[in-house]
Design a protein around this motif. Structure first.
Motif, PDB file in Angstrom:
ATOM      1  N   ALA A 217      31.669 -48.144 -32.466  1.00 37.30           N
ATOM      2  CA  ALA A 217      30.237 -48.280 -32.753  1.00 37.30           C
ATOM      3  C   ALA A 217      29.378 -48.467 -31.505  1.00 37.30           C
ATOM      4  O   ALA A 217      28.535 -49.345 -31.447  1.00 37.30           O
ATOM      5  CB  ALA A 217      30.002 -49.427 -33.747  1.00 37.30           C
ATOM      6  N   ARG A 219      30.227 -49.409 -28.382  1.00 35.60           N
ATOM      7  CA  ARG A 219      30.580 -50.391 -27.358  1.00 35.60           C
ATOM      8  C   ARG A 219      30.890 -49.723 -26.023  1.00 35.60           C
ATOM      9  O   ARG A 219      30.676 -50.311 -24.962  1.00 35.60           O
ATOM     10  CB  ARG A 219      31.769 -51.229 -27.825  1.00 35.60           C
ATOM     11  CG  ARG A 219      31.347 -52.281 -28.818  1.00 35.60           C
ATOM     12  CD  ARG A 219      32.533 -53.086 -29.342  1.00 35.60           C
ATOM     13  NE  ARG A 219      32.055 -54.082 -30.291  1.00 35.60           N
ATOM     14  CZ  ARG A 219      31.720 -53.807 -31.531  1.00 35.60           C
ATOM     15  NH1 ARG A 219      31.811 -52.571 -31.980  1.00 35.60           N
ATOM     16  NH2 ARG A 219      31.285 -54.754 -32.343  1.00 35.60           N
ATOM     17  N   ASN A 248      25.004 -61.684 -29.581  1.00 36.11           N
ATOM     18  CA  ASN A 248      25.279 -61.230 -30.935  1.00 36.11           C
ATOM     19  C   ASN A 248      25.789 -62.381 -31.810  1.00 36.11           C
ATOM     20  O   ASN A 248      25.316 -62.591 -32.924  1.00 36.11           O
ATOM     21  CB  ASN A 248      26.298 -60.096 -30.876  1.00 36.11           C
ATOM     22  CG  ASN A 248      26.378 -59.359 -32.159  1.00 36.11           C
ATOM     23  OD1 ASN A 248      25.379 -59.202 -32.843  1.00 36.11           O
ATOM     24  ND2 ASN A 248      27.569 -58.934 -32.520  1.00 36.11           N
ATOM     25  N   LEU A 252      23.628 -64.033 -35.113  1.00 35.22           N
ATOM     26  CA  LEU A 252      24.173 -64.048 -36.474  1.00 35.22           C
ATOM     27  C   LEU A 252      24.273 -65.483 -36.995  1.00 35.22           C
ATOM     28  O   LEU A 252      23.950 -65.765 -38.144  1.00 35.22           O
ATOM     29  CB  LEU A 252      25.543 -63.374 -36.511  1.00 35.22           C
ATOM     30  CG  LEU A 252      25.536 -61.858 -36.291  1.00 35.22           C
ATOM     31  CD1 LEU A 252      26.940 -61.338 -36.088  1.00 35.22           C
ATOM     32  CD2 LEU A 252      24.886 -61.152 -37.466  1.00 35.22           C
ATOM     33  N   GLN A 255      20.975 -66.980 -37.955  1.00 33.14           N
ATOM     34  CA  GLN A 255      20.583 -66.529 -39.293  1.00 33.14           C
ATOM     35  C   GLN A 255      21.300 -67.332 -40.367  1.00 33.14           C
ATOM     36  O   GLN A 255      20.706 -67.758 -41.350  1.00 33.14           O
ATOM     37  CB  GLN A 255      20.935 -65.056 -39.482  1.00 33.14           C
ATOM     38  CG  GLN A 255      20.038 -64.088 -38.782  1.00 33.14           C
ATOM     39  CD  GLN A 255      20.333 -62.675 -39.263  1.00 33.14           C
ATOM     40  OE1 GLN A 255      20.300 -62.396 -40.448  1.00 33.14           O
ATOM     41  NE2 GLN A 255      20.646 -61.798 -38.340  1.00 33.14           N
TER      42      GLN A 255
ATOM     43  N   VAL B 203      23.069 -63.024 -44.018  1.00 34.73           N
ATOM     44  CA  VAL B 203      22.979 -62.660 -42.605  1.00 34.73           C
ATOM     45  C   VAL B 203      22.828 -61.144 -42.514  1.00 34.73           C
ATOM     46  O   VAL B 203      23.593 -60.410 -43.142  1.00 34.73           O
ATOM     47  CB  VAL B 203      24.225 -63.132 -41.826  1.00 34.73           C
ATOM     48  CG1 VAL B 203      24.283 -62.471 -40.465  1.00 34.73           C
ATOM     49  CG2 VAL B 203      24.209 -64.633 -41.656  1.00 34.73           C
ATOM     50  N   TRP B 204      21.847 -60.689 -41.773  1.00 37.79           N
ATOM     51  CA  TRP B 204      21.602 -59.249 -41.625  1.00 37.79           C
ATOM     52  C   TRP B 204      22.286 -58.741 -40.374  1.00 37.79           C
ATOM     53  O   TRP B 204      22.101 -59.290 -39.298  1.00 37.79           O
ATOM     54  CB  TRP B 204      20.100 -58.975 -41.514  1.00 37.79           C
ATOM     55  CG  TRP B 204      19.306 -59.518 -42.658  1.00 37.79           C
ATOM     56  CD1 TRP B 204      18.769 -60.767 -42.755  1.00 37.79           C
ATOM     57  CD2 TRP B 204      18.967 -58.839 -43.875  1.00 37.79           C
ATOM     58  NE1 TRP B 204      18.120 -60.907 -43.959  1.00 37.79           N
ATOM     59  CE2 TRP B 204      18.216 -59.745 -44.662  1.00 37.79           C
ATOM     60  CE3 TRP B 204      19.211 -57.552 -44.367  1.00 37.79           C
ATOM     61  CZ2 TRP B 204      17.714 -59.415 -45.911  1.00 37.79           C
ATOM     62  CZ3 TRP B 204      18.711 -57.214 -45.612  1.00 37.79           C
ATOM     63  CH2 TRP B 204      17.981 -58.142 -46.379  1.00 37.79           C
ATOM     64  N   THR B 205      23.045 -57.658 -40.508  1.00 36.60           N
ATOM     65  CA  THR B 205      23.692 -57.096 -39.311  1.00 36.60           C
ATOM     66  C   THR B 205      22.890 -55.935 -38.742  1.00 36.60           C
ATOM     67  O   THR B 205      23.121 -55.532 -37.621  1.00 36.60           O
ATOM     68  CB  THR B 205      25.095 -56.573 -39.633  1.00 36.60           C
ATOM     69  OG1 THR B 205      24.976 -55.515 -40.582  1.00 36.60           O
ATOM     70  CG2 THR B 205      25.976 -57.655 -40.181  1.00 36.60           C
ATOM     71  N   GLN B 206      21.983 -55.386 -39.523  1.00 33.59           N
ATOM     72  CA  GLN B 206      21.228 -54.199 -39.107  1.00 33.59           C
ATOM     73  C   GLN B 206      22.170 -53.048 -38.762  1.00 33.59           C
ATOM     74  O   GLN B 206      21.947 -52.317 -37.810  1.00 33.59           O
ATOM     75  CB  GLN B 206      20.335 -54.508 -37.897  1.00 33.59           C
ATOM     76  CG  GLN B 206      19.552 -55.799 -38.017  1.00 33.59           C
ATOM     77  CD  GLN B 206      18.212 -55.638 -38.704  1.00 33.59           C
ATOM     78  OE1 GLN B 206      17.815 -54.543 -39.069  1.00 33.59           O
ATOM     79  NE2 GLN B 206      17.528 -56.733 -38.916  1.00 33.59           N
ATOM     80  N   ASP B 210      29.572 -51.081 -38.476  1.00 31.11           N
ATOM     81  CA  ASP B 210      30.035 -51.614 -37.200  1.00 31.11           C
ATOM     82  C   ASP B 210      30.975 -52.764 -37.539  1.00 31.11           C
ATOM     83  O   ASP B 210      30.569 -53.907 -37.677  1.00 31.11           O
ATOM     84  CB  ASP B 210      28.845 -52.103 -36.362  1.00 31.11           C
ATOM     85  CG  ASP B 210      29.295 -52.658 -35.011  1.00 31.11           C
ATOM     86  OD1 ASP B 210      30.485 -52.970 -34.853  1.00 31.11           O
ATOM     87  OD2 ASP B 210      28.444 -52.795 -34.119  1.00 31.11           O
ATOM     88  N   LYS B 213      30.801 -56.199 -35.679  1.00 38.63           N
ATOM     89  CA  LYS B 213      29.628 -57.018 -35.921  1.00 38.63           C
ATOM     90  C   LYS B 213      29.637 -57.580 -37.345  1.00 38.63           C
ATOM     91  O   LYS B 213      29.257 -58.731 -37.577  1.00 38.63           O
ATOM     92  CB  LYS B 213      28.390 -56.152 -35.718  1.00 38.63           C
ATOM     93  CG  LYS B 213      27.165 -56.963 -35.504  1.00 38.63           C
ATOM     94  CD  LYS B 213      26.039 -56.100 -34.979  1.00 38.63           C
ATOM     95  CE  LYS B 213      24.804 -56.954 -34.845  1.00 38.63           C
ATOM     96  NZ  LYS B 213      23.629 -56.166 -34.548  1.00 38.63           N
ATOM     97  N   ALA B 217      29.509 -61.450 -38.519  1.00 39.52           N
ATOM     98  CA  ALA B 217      28.514 -61.974 -39.461  1.00 39.52           C
ATOM     99  C   ALA B 217      29.212 -62.804 -40.530  1.00 39.52           C
ATOM    100  O   ALA B 217      28.761 -63.899 -40.888  1.00 39.52           O
ATOM    101  CB  ALA B 217      27.741 -60.835 -40.089  1.00 39.52           C
TER     102      ALA B 217
END
Lengths: 306, 374
Positions: A217, A219, A248, A252, A255, B203-206, B210, B213, B217
């Motif tokens: 993705a 990286r 990152n 997260l 949130q 939680v939003w990963t947008q 991926d 990510k 999350a």
């Protein structure tokens, strides 16, 4: 909480770290490689495939290294021996990596392996705050940190490292003093590609132990940018990789804890830092010193020597 | 020499990333024909599917392809082809045009980003029927279709509400668009219908895709005591994270129970097959008309994957009863009183959201902890 964040940061940063170290090794020899993304995918798929069929994670790591090395050899051959355009060759290596892993990866979609588990280092892991985060990780994380030190020593404390850097700075002068420019560049590309492959393998063997198409993705591209961020220096690469991984992890978790700070704002930060580093580096350039290998991206031809 | 090499590399650019084309001609044996003679001799169907991902993604495209295979078995369907991994945008216009030119008379475009290309190509081929999935633009020969996946999401929420012990449920969300928001809300309403004390942390990963990510999350949600994890993306990464930490997992798109044996509860899933058969039949008989299809459990377009052994029998019974109610057409999921998570009443008692309001949903219901990123 700090411990959890640090732990997540290191985990998220490790695939980036492997790939960035590989790219630094290549670029120090004067060969730019935009195929890191493709190499990571090759590493991720072959590593997963080998680990799944042989039931040995170690075999997975070894296979990923050599498979990515083989894919990188194409780039090396084109850039070093045919003196082709490094940008074009690198980009096509990425396309090639995406295509070939999608093709051969199909039969591995949906399979699972157990993945690397944590290895706790006694005593050190008891250090408050940082112990659990730094010394209770999987073996690949430890290996990546050792690699940072090893590459630093190689560059600045060994003769071979000095020769390699001179090949990247001024291949003509290196050639005159009897250094085999082609051999040095090719070896750097091979080992560097293998390391990028390990970055991919970290994803499919430790981080998210399964295979899906395009799982890196982007990286690989971040790694290419990190090389500039790190100014071709392996210890700074570590800082950069953890910074990108850390932001990152932090956004997260913020949130999840329910803070109202915009995640977009945080996601922007690493790129702002990259711009800042570029500005500082360019200002330094005016004073006459730059860490960028002088001959980066230029094929060496003895006939054209100045 | 250099120029030659450059040319060769450029040529490889053109070949390599191109979408792989596969053709699967499903020719019918003539013996099968008599069965269909009762129906008036209609149009022979030659259908084509345009996919955004690879058939092997185990998620969205995989589910569509199962539907395609079901449709291919109909006697009057002469052949069904598909083209996978078609990038949204200009490339898709070219692909859809070439399919129409080759004489395919029923074309399915299965991603939101194909909306404008589909409309554009359709205007040039008035005799071809186009069906676009998840969009909002229609034309004389273009219909849209999508499913009320929020219904099984509600049911999976009930499972989560019953299974949680910490009363914290983690939701790994993709992009803040109405489709995702509707899923979160339906899920939360399901959770709260059986467990008013539970909260759903978002939680939003947008990202749609991926794994790294999405796993992160999920980890961040597990760190704040979530013991059931669900998600909107295609990869099993968040669910694996849940399994590793001893939490429960609720999937999406397809049944991944074999991948997450220790944590899998259930998942909202798609059954495109029956809808595809229905559309093919209408086109075959000439009764097809452009429209907006939004089917739910009552048409079996969406469903709840079989609940695993981890779900106690009484919970399964409760959920199945609610499912039967929804399937009978009694859908009161978005019927008031509903408050948003700032306490404001968004749906008054006795009122229900219209389909248009559901499709443009832009609030999070009470019980969701999180905000819609602006």
């Amino acid at each position: 909480m700090i411990e959890i964040l640090l732990f997540a940061t290191i985990k998220a940063g490790t695939p980036l770290l492997f790939a960035t170290l590989g790219a630094i090794l290549m670029e120090r020899s004067g060969v730019i490689n935009l195929g890191v993304e493709g190499l990571m995918l090759v590493g991720a798929l072959t590593g997963f495939a080998a680990a799944h069929t042989t039931d040995s994670l170690f075999m997975g790591v070894i296979t990923a290294f050599f498979a990515a090395m083989a894919a990188g050899a194409i780039h090396g051959f084109i850039c070093v021996y045919l003196r082709g355009n490094q940008i074009v060759s690198g980009l096509s290596l990425t396309m090639f990596g995406i295509g070939i892993t999608s093709l051969f990866g199909r039969s591995f979609v949906g399979l699972t392996i157990s993945g690397f588990s944590k290895v706790e280092i006694p005593v050190l892991s008891k250090i408050p705050y940082i112990g659990q985060a730094l010394f209770n990780q999987d073996v690949l994380v430890y290996f990546s940190i050792l690699l940072v030190v090893a590459i630093h020593i190689f560059f600045y404390r060994t003769k071979t490292g000095l020769y390699l850097r001179s090949v990247g700075e001024n291949p003509g002068a290196a050639d005159t003093s009897g250094i085999n420019v082609g051999l040095y560049r090719m070896s750097a590309v091979l080992v560097g590609s293998g390391l990028a492959g390990l970055g991919g393998a970290y994803l499919s063997l430790a981080y998210t132990p399964f295979w899906v198409e395009n799982m890196t993705a982007g990286r690989g591209w971040i790694a290419v940018a990190l090389v500039i961020f790190a100014q071709w220096n392996s210890t700074r690469a570590m800082a950069g990789a953890y910074l990108f991984g850390g932001i990152n992890a932090v956004q997260l978790r913020m949130q999840a804890m329910g803070t109202s700070l915009s995640p977009h704002l945080l996601m922007m930060l690493p790129y702002l830092f990259t711009i800042a580093v570029l500005v500082i580096a360019t200002l330094r350039l005016e004073k006459g010193s730059t860490p960028e290998p002088e001959a980066l991206g230029t094929p060496y031809d003895r006939e054209d020597r100045k | 020499m250099k120029k030659l090499l450059l040319l060769a590399v450029l040529a490889s650019f053109l070949i390599l990333p191109g979408c792989s084309k596969k053709k699967e001609e499903e020719t019918k044996a003539p013996e099968a024909a008599p069965a269909a003679t009762a129906a008036p001799a209609g149009k022979e169907i030659r259908a084509a599917f345009v996919y955004v991902g690879p058939v092997g993604d185990g998620g969205w495209t995989f589910a569509h392809d199962l539907g395609r295979q079901m449709m291919a078995k109909l006697p009057y369907v002469k052949d069904v082809t598909f083209i996978e991994s078609v990038p949204e945008g200009a490339e898709s216009t070219r692909i859809i045009t070439s399919l129409a030119q080759k004489g395919y008379n029923l074309i399915f475009t299965t991603s939101f980003g194909y909306m404008d290309p589909t409309i554009e190509v359709a205007s040039k081929f008035p005799d071809v029927v186009f069906m676009h999935c998840s969009g909002y633009k229609t034309a004389e020969n273009v219909g849209t279709y999508f499913g009320r996946i929020y219904q099984p999401r509600y049911l999976s929420g009930m499972v989560a509400g019953k299974m949680t012990k910490t009363n914290v449920i983690g939701y790994v969300a993709a992009f803040p668009i109405p489709e995702v928001i509707r899923g979160i809300n339906a899920f939360t309403l399901g959770v709260r219908s059986v467990n008013p004390k539970a909260v759903v942390k978002v939680v939003w990963t947008q990202t749609w895709f991926d794994p790294g990510k999405e796993r992160d999350a999920a980890e961040s949600l597990l760190d704040v005591k979530a013991d059931v994890i669900t998600m909107h993306q295609d990869t099993p990464a968040p669910l694996q994270a849940a399994e590793k930490r001893g939490a429960f997992a609720i999937g999406y798109n397809s049944d991944m129970s074999s991948q997450i044996p220790g944590a899998w509860l259930t998942a909202p899933v798609w059954n495109w097959g029956t809808l595809y058969e229905e559309i093919a039949k209408e086109v075959h008989e000439g009764t097809w008309k452009s429209g907006k299809i939004w089917y739910g459990l009552e048409h079996n377009l969406v469903d709840l994957a079989p609940m695993s052994k981890l779900v106690p029998a009484d919970v399964q019974e409760l959920v199945n009863a609610k499912k039967a109610e929804l399937a009978s057409g009694k859908d009161e999921i978005f019927t008031g009183p509903i408050k948003d998570n700032t306490g404001k009443v968004v749906v008054e008692a006795g009122k229900s959201l219209t389909d248009d309001e559901k499709l443009s949903m832009n609030f999070l219901v009470e019980g969701v902890q999180g905000t819609i990123p602006k």
